[in-house]
Design a protein around this motif. Structure first.
Motif, PDB file in Angstrom:
ATOM      1  N   VAL A  49      18.010   9.489  -2.462  1.00 32.57           N
ATOM      2  CA  VAL A  49      17.304  10.054  -3.614  1.00 32.57           C
ATOM      3  C   VAL A  49      16.295  11.117  -3.190  1.00 32.57           C
ATOM      4  N   ILE A  50      16.108  12.103  -4.069  1.00 29.21           N
ATOM      5  CA  ILE A  50      15.074  13.117  -3.879  1.00 29.21           C
ATOM      6  C   ILE A  50      13.789  12.564  -4.478  1.00 29.21           C
ATOM      7  N   ALA A  51      12.745  12.459  -3.673  1.00 31.09           N
ATOM      8  CA  ALA A  51      11.496  11.901  -4.196  1.00 31.09           C
ATOM      9  C   ALA A  51      10.319  12.303  -3.320  1.00 31.09           C
ATOM     10  N   ASP A  52       9.153  12.347  -3.953  1.00 24.34           N
ATOM     11  CA  ASP A  52       7.896  12.567  -3.248  1.00 24.34           C
ATOM     12  C   ASP A  52       7.325  11.204  -2.900  1.00 24.34           C
ATOM     13  N   SER A  53       7.364  10.850  -1.618  1.00 25.71           N
ATOM     14  CA  SER A  53       6.972   9.507  -1.193  1.00 25.71           C
ATOM     15  C   SER A  53       5.468   9.257  -1.277  1.00 25.71           C
ATOM     16  N   THR A  54       4.684  10.314  -1.526  1.00 25.28           N
ATOM     17  CA  THR A  54       3.239  10.111  -1.672  1.00 25.28           C
ATOM     18  C   THR A  54       2.875   9.699  -3.089  1.00 25.28           C
ATOM     19  N   ASP A  55       3.860   9.721  -3.985  1.00 18.80           N
ATOM     20  CA  ASP A  55       3.634   9.360  -5.391  1.00 18.80           C
ATOM     21  C   ASP A  55       3.909   7.874  -5.577  1.00 18.80           C
ATOM     22  N   GLU A  56       2.858   7.118  -5.827  1.00 16.52           N
ATOM     23  CA  GLU A  56       2.974   5.666  -5.948  1.00 16.52           C
ATOM     24  C   GLU A  56       3.928   5.240  -7.051  1.00 16.52           C
ATOM     25  N   ALA A  80       1.238  13.777   4.465  1.00 15.94           N
ATOM     26  CA  ALA A  80       2.230  13.047   3.668  1.00 15.94           C
ATOM     27  C   ALA A  80       2.586  11.719   4.335  1.00 15.94           C
ATOM     28  N   SER A  81       2.661  11.726   5.658  1.00 13.75           N
ATOM     29  CA  SER A  81       2.952  10.503   6.396  1.00 13.75           C
ATOM     30  C   SER A  81       1.862   9.456   6.163  1.00 13.75           C
ATOM     31  N   ILE A  82       0.620   9.876   6.236  1.00 11.69           N
ATOM     32  CA  ILE A  82      -0.511   8.953   6.063  1.00 11.69           C
ATOM     33  C   ILE A  82      -0.579   8.437   4.624  1.00 11.69           C
ATOM     34  N   LEU A  83      -0.452   9.349   3.652  1.00  9.94           N
ATOM     35  CA  LEU A  83      -0.525   8.937   2.245  1.00  9.94           C
ATOM     36  C   LEU A  83       0.617   7.991   1.885  1.00  9.94           C
ATOM     37  N   THR A  84       1.808   8.252   2.415  1.00  6.21           N
ATOM     38  CA  THR A  84       2.953   7.377   2.167  1.00  6.21           C
ATOM     39  C   THR A  84       2.699   5.991   2.731  1.00  6.21           C
ATOM     40  N   THR A  85       2.143   5.941   3.936  1.00  8.01           N
ATOM     41  CA  THR A  85       1.843   4.659   4.578  1.00  8.01           C
ATOM     42  C   THR A  85       0.803   3.876   3.784  1.00  8.01           C
ATOM     43  N   VAL A  86      -0.187   4.568   3.246  1.00  6.09           N
ATOM     44  CA  VAL A  86      -1.210   3.920   2.416  1.00  6.09           C
ATOM     45  C   VAL A  86      -0.567   3.272   1.191  1.00  6.09           C
ATOM     46  N   VAL A  87       0.307   4.017   0.533  1.00  8.63           N
ATOM     47  CA  VAL A  87       0.997   3.482  -0.649  1.00  8.63           C
ATOM     48  C   VAL A  87       1.803   2.240  -0.289  1.00  8.63           C
ATOM     49  N   LEU A  88       2.520   2.311   0.831  1.00 10.11           N
ATOM     50  CA  LEU A  88       3.371   1.187   1.244  1.00 10.11           C
ATOM     51  C   LEU A  88       2.547  -0.046   1.593  1.00 10.11           C
ATOM     52  N   THR A  89       1.413   0.141   2.228  1.00  9.14           N
ATOM     53  CA  THR A  89       0.564  -1.010   2.563  1.00  9.14           C
ATOM     54  C   THR A  89      -0.007  -1.644   1.294  1.00  9.14           C
ATOM     55  N   ASP A  90      -0.294  -0.814   0.312  1.00  7.37           N
ATOM     56  CA  ASP A  90      -0.761  -1.341  -0.978  1.00  7.37           C
ATOM     57  C   ASP A  90       0.311  -2.180  -1.665  1.00  7.37           C
ATOM     58  N   PHE A  91       1.578  -1.846  -1.380  1.00  6.10           N
ATOM     59  CA  PHE A  91       2.701  -2.584  -1.962  1.00  6.10           C
ATOM     60  C   PHE A  91       3.017  -3.870  -1.185  1.00  6.10           C
ATOM     61  N   ASN A  92       2.303  -4.088  -0.065  1.00  2.74           N
ATOM     62  CA  ASN A  92       2.534  -5.274   0.772  1.00  2.74           C
ATOM     63  C   ASN A  92       3.983  -5.386   1.264  1.00  2.74           C
ATOM     64  N   ASP A 103      -1.504  11.134  19.233  1.00  2.00           N
ATOM     65  CA  ASP A 103      -2.306   9.917  19.400  1.00  2.00           C
ATOM     66  C   ASP A 103      -3.314   9.728  18.262  1.00  2.00           C
ATOM     67  N   TYR A 104      -3.892  10.832  17.767  1.00  2.00           N
ATOM     68  CA  TYR A 104      -4.847  10.745  16.658  1.00  2.00           C
ATOM     69  C   TYR A 104      -4.149  10.225  15.401  1.00  2.00           C
ATOM     70  N   HIS A 105      -2.960  10.741  15.143  1.00  2.00           N
ATOM     71  CA  HIS A 105      -2.153  10.278  14.015  1.00  2.00           C
ATOM     72  C   HIS A 105      -1.877   8.779  14.157  1.00  2.00           C
ATOM     73  N   GLU A 106      -1.548   8.347  15.368  1.00  2.98           N
ATOM     74  CA  GLU A 106      -1.264   6.933  15.611  1.00  2.98           C
ATOM     75  C   GLU A 106      -2.479   6.058  15.306  1.00  2.98           C
ATOM     76  N   LYS A 107      -3.673   6.493  15.729  1.00  7.02           N
ATOM     77  CA  LYS A 107      -4.890   5.724  15.470  1.00  7.02           C
ATOM     78  C   LYS A 107      -5.107   5.505  13.977  1.00  7.02           C
ATOM     79  N   ILE A 108      -4.893   6.556  13.194  1.00 10.84           N
ATOM     80  CA  ILE A 108      -5.060   6.454  11.740  1.00 10.84           C
ATOM     81  C   ILE A 108      -4.034   5.487  11.163  1.00 10.84           C
ATOM     82  N   LEU A 109      -2.781   5.623  11.595  1.00 13.77           N
ATOM     83  CA  LEU A 109      -1.705   4.763  11.082  1.00 13.77           C
ATOM     84  C   LEU A 109      -1.986   3.292  11.378  1.00 13.77           C
TER      85      LEU A 109
END
Length: 221
Positions: A49-56, A80-92, A103-109
């Motif tokens: 599917v075509i979708a914006d993964s940052t959109d909850e 987009a990677s960080i925002l998508t991960t935030v949404v997914l964690t909210d979804f448990n 490495d900085y990206h990894e620390k945030i994730l």
């Protein structure tokens, strides 16, 4: 047991995961914002599917909450990677694996709840570098920040000697956990058996110890 996966981002890394999971018979939801990439996987993934993964709301409508394991493989767009991960964690979501750019990206994730963070380019670079050092080093896998496992083809310095003769654990601090002989893997190798030309040792240890082992015993002069 058959599990459900979602792959978000269908570039080289995400696309490869999507193909392999699909080939293994898994249910895979493939998601990308690029229509061309989605079309490429319509006949490969279970759903593409075509979708914006940052959109909850969009992810919720796609039923992402019911997915066992979501792989976020978004390419260069770190935001987009960080925002998508935030949404997914909210979804448990049960398990979230995310590709990191640095490495900085990894620390945030890690701070926002990613279960696993991978560096495919960095890890492949390490594998290739170790293979360049010696043709006898067949594979190299990082287990943690300072421990790895390596597949080593028996070379001239080991040929005809036994594990007792080499005493790899005492001399280098590494452990031989198995020996591959053709298609057979011996996970309880005899310490007295002489190593043959086509044998492959599977060695585990700290990176510094593996480095000494490679330099002194694996690399042929």
């Amino acid at each position: 047991m058959k599990r459900d996966f979602a792959v978000i981002g269908l570039g080289r890394f995400g696309g490869s995961i999507c193909r392999e999971l699909s080939m293994e018979g898994m249910e895979v939801l493939a998601i990308d914002i690029d229509e061309d990439k989605v079309n490429e996987f319509k006949n490969i993934a279970s759903h593409a599917v075509i979708a914006d993964s940052t959109d909850e709301a969009t992810l919720k409508d796609l039923g992402i909450k019911n997915i066992d394991h979501v792989i976020v493989a978004i390419g260069d767009n770190i935001q987009a990677s960080i925002l998508t991960t935030v949404v997914l964690t909210d979804f448990n979501i049960k398990k979230i694996t995310v590709k990191a750019q640095n490495d900085y990206h990894e620390k945030i994730l890690n701070k926002i709840g990613a279960d696993q963070v991978v560096h495919p380019e960095r890890d492949m670079g390490k594998r290739i570098a170790h293979n360049i050092i010696s043709n006898n080093i067949l594979d190299y896998l990082e287990l943690s920040d300072d421990h790895s496992i390596v597949e080593v083809k028996v070379g001239a310095k080991m040929l005809g000697k036994s594990l007792i003769d080499l005493d790899i654990r005492a001399n280098y601090g590494c452990n031989v956990v198995a020996i591959k002989q053709g298609k057979d893997i011996n996970v309880s190798p005899s310490a007295e058996d002489k190593l043959k030309e086509d044998d492959i040792l599977i060695v585990i240890g700290a990176d510094k110890d593996i480095s000494r082992f490679e330099k002194h015993l694996v690399v042929d002069e």
